[in-house]
Design a protein around this motif. Structure first.
Motif, PDB file in Angstrom:
ATOM      1  N   UNK A 294       0.853  -1.189   0.000  1.00 39.70           N
ATOM      2  CA  UNK A 294       0.000   0.000   0.000  1.00 39.70           C
ATOM      3  C   UNK A 294       0.892   1.243   0.000  1.00 39.70           C
ATOM      4  N   UNK A 295       0.753   2.082  -1.014  1.00 38.14           N
ATOM      5  CA  UNK A 295       1.547   3.311  -1.100  1.00 38.14           C
ATOM      6  C   UNK A 295       0.663   4.551  -1.022  1.00 38.14           C
ATOM      7  N   UNK A 296      -0.506   4.392  -0.455  1.00 38.10           N
ATOM      8  CA  UNK A 296      -1.391   5.547  -0.315  1.00 38.10           C
ATOM      9  C   UNK A 296      -0.816   6.523   0.705  1.00 38.10           C
ATOM     10  N   UNK A 297      -1.296   7.750   0.671  1.00 36.36           N
ATOM     11  CA  UNK A 297      -0.761   8.821   1.514  1.00 36.36           C
ATOM     12  C   UNK A 297      -0.769   8.427   2.988  1.00 36.36           C
ATOM     13  N   UNK A 298       0.348   8.654   3.659  1.00 38.02           N
ATOM     14  CA  UNK A 298       0.454   8.384   5.083  1.00 38.02           C
ATOM     15  C   UNK A 298       0.965   7.014   5.428  1.00 38.02           C
ATOM     16  N   UNK A 299       1.101   6.135   4.441  1.00 36.37           N
ATOM     17  CA  UNK A 299       1.599   4.780   4.712  1.00 36.37           C
ATOM     18  C   UNK A 299       3.128   4.760   4.652  1.00 36.37           C
TER      19      UNK A 299
ATOM     20  N   UNK B 253       4.907   2.825   2.859  1.00 34.97           N
ATOM     21  CA  UNK B 253       5.277   2.701   1.450  1.00 34.97           C
ATOM     22  C   UNK B 253       5.326   4.040   0.746  1.00 34.97           C
ATOM     23  N   UNK B 254       4.433   4.969   1.147  1.00 34.97           N
ATOM     24  CA  UNK B 254       4.417   6.300   0.536  1.00 34.97           C
ATOM     25  C   UNK B 254       5.693   7.077   0.867  1.00 34.97           C
ATOM     26  N   UNK B 255       6.320   6.734   1.989  1.00 29.21           N
ATOM     27  CA  UNK B 255       7.560   7.398   2.394  1.00 29.21           C
ATOM     28  C   UNK B 255       8.801   6.639   1.931  1.00 29.21           C
TER      29      UNK B 255
ATOM     30  N   UNK C 272      20.553   8.207  13.224  1.00 31.40           N
ATOM     31  CA  UNK C 272      21.316   7.499  12.197  1.00 31.40           C
ATOM     32  C   UNK C 272      20.416   7.136  11.015  1.00 31.40           C
ATOM     33  N   UNK C 273      19.174   6.754  11.316  1.00 35.59           N
ATOM     34  CA  UNK C 273      18.235   6.416  10.260  1.00 35.59           C
ATOM     35  C   UNK C 273      17.935   7.634   9.385  1.00 35.59           C
ATOM     36  N   UNK C 274      17.734   8.794  10.014  1.00 34.40           N
ATOM     37  CA  UNK C 274      17.489  10.030   9.269  1.00 34.40           C
ATOM     38  C   UNK C 274      18.675  10.372   8.376  1.00 34.40           C
ATOM     39  N   UNK C 275      19.864  10.167   8.922  1.00 33.30           N
ATOM     40  CA  UNK C 275      21.080  10.431   8.146  1.00 33.30           C
ATOM     41  C   UNK C 275      21.144   9.537   6.912  1.00 33.30           C
ATOM     42  N   UNK C 276      20.808   8.253   7.078  1.00 33.90           N
ATOM     43  CA  UNK C 276      20.865   7.315   5.954  1.00 33.90           C
ATOM     44  C   UNK C 276      19.784   7.623   4.917  1.00 33.90           C
ATOM     45  N   UNK C 277      18.600   8.013   5.394  1.00 31.67           N
ATOM     46  CA  UNK C 277      17.537   8.364   4.467  1.00 31.67           C
ATOM     47  C   UNK C 277      17.899   9.614   3.661  1.00 31.67           C
ATOM     48  N   UNK C 278      18.522  10.583   4.324  1.00 33.06           N
ATOM     49  CA  UNK C 278      18.964  11.795   3.629  1.00 33.06           C
ATOM     50  C   UNK C 278      20.033  11.458   2.596  1.00 33.06           C
TER      51      UNK C 278
END
Length: 256
Positions: free
Chosen positions: A55-60, A62-64, A79-85
């Motif tokens: 499901x990739x609908x808004x707020x899921x 998968x959407x992120x 650390x997760x934020x750093x890797x996502x960036x």
């Protein structure tokens, strides 16, 4: 694109029924015509699976972009934020890179092909012109010379020389008063306006009297009309007879 060039290709057959080996598939755009229709169907099928399997609908999640593949993630939020960036930054770079590789592949036959292989390039007409310098060679990112029109190129080069000289003088005009100070005395004795009263930079625009602007405009006009600048003349090539920085040595003159 890169991996087969470095590590080589898989052994065996991509399509045993057609006796098509992985080694028979060229790298890059040339592979498009070699992969059989069944191979393209598998690629498109996998793409469709990736799209609809979550499901990739808004707020899921998968959407992120979170599809549950946690190999490179982290339990530490920072650390997760750093890797996502980093993923976003690398993705942006990769999008630019793949388009550049497609472009170069299409023109030279390889994603890192020698531009000398692009023999149909209209830029060939200008690659030995003055100003072509390493490492970029003939640099025309906007494509002004894509039509190969020599007359237009010469006119633009003439304009480039003028604008470049004016810009160099303007830069020095901006910097010099800050370093050496301003002229003594009056810019306009009749108006009681001293050179010292003129601020540096854009603020000077409103301070210089109209007579001063008229003098500048007249001098600019004189520079334009004092010599013949029609095509083929020395002035059209930027030679106005001011020889202070020139040289009798052709190689040194070209360098300057």
């Amino acid at each position: 694109y890169i991996t087969p060039e470095i590590t080589g290709k898989f052994p065996g057959y991509l399509s045993p029924s057609t006796k098509l080996a992985f080694a028979d598939i060229p790298n890059g755009l040339a592979a498009i015509s070699k992969v059989p229709s069944g191979g393209w169907a598998q690629i498109l099928g996998y793409m469709a699976y990736c799209e609809i399997s979550q499901d990739q609908s808004a707020g899921t999640p998968g959407a992120e972009g979170d599809f549950g593949w946690k190999v490179l993630t982290s339990a530490d939020p920072e650390e997760k934020t750093k890797k996502l960036a980093a993923e976003i930054a690398n993705g942006r770079l990769a999008m630019m890179a793949i388009i550049g590789m497609f472009f170069q592949d299409g023109l030279t036959g390889s994603a890192w092909g020698d531009w000398a292989n692009y023999t149909d390039s209209p830029l060939r007409a200008f690659e030995s012109e003055l100003g072509v310098q390493a490492p970029v060679g003939f640099w025309d990112p906007v494509g002004f010379t894509a039509d190969g029109d020599v007359a237009n190129f010469v006119r633009r080069r003439q304009t480039e020389l003028k604008h470049g000289r004016i810009s160099m003088l303007a830069t020095m005009g901006y910097i010099t008063p800050e370093i050496t100070g301003k002229f003594p005395g009056y810019l306009s004795p009749s108006a009681g306006l001293k050179f010292q009263d003129i601020p540096n930079g854009l603020a000077a625009l409103s301070k210089v009297p109209s007579g001063g602007w008229a003098q500048m405009a007249l001098y600019a006009a004189y520079c334009e009309v004092s010599q013949d600048q029609s095509p083929g003349t020395p002035a059209a090539a930027g030679d106005f007879g001011w020889k202070v920085l020139t040289s009798a040595d052709p190689e040194e003159k070209t360098k300057k």
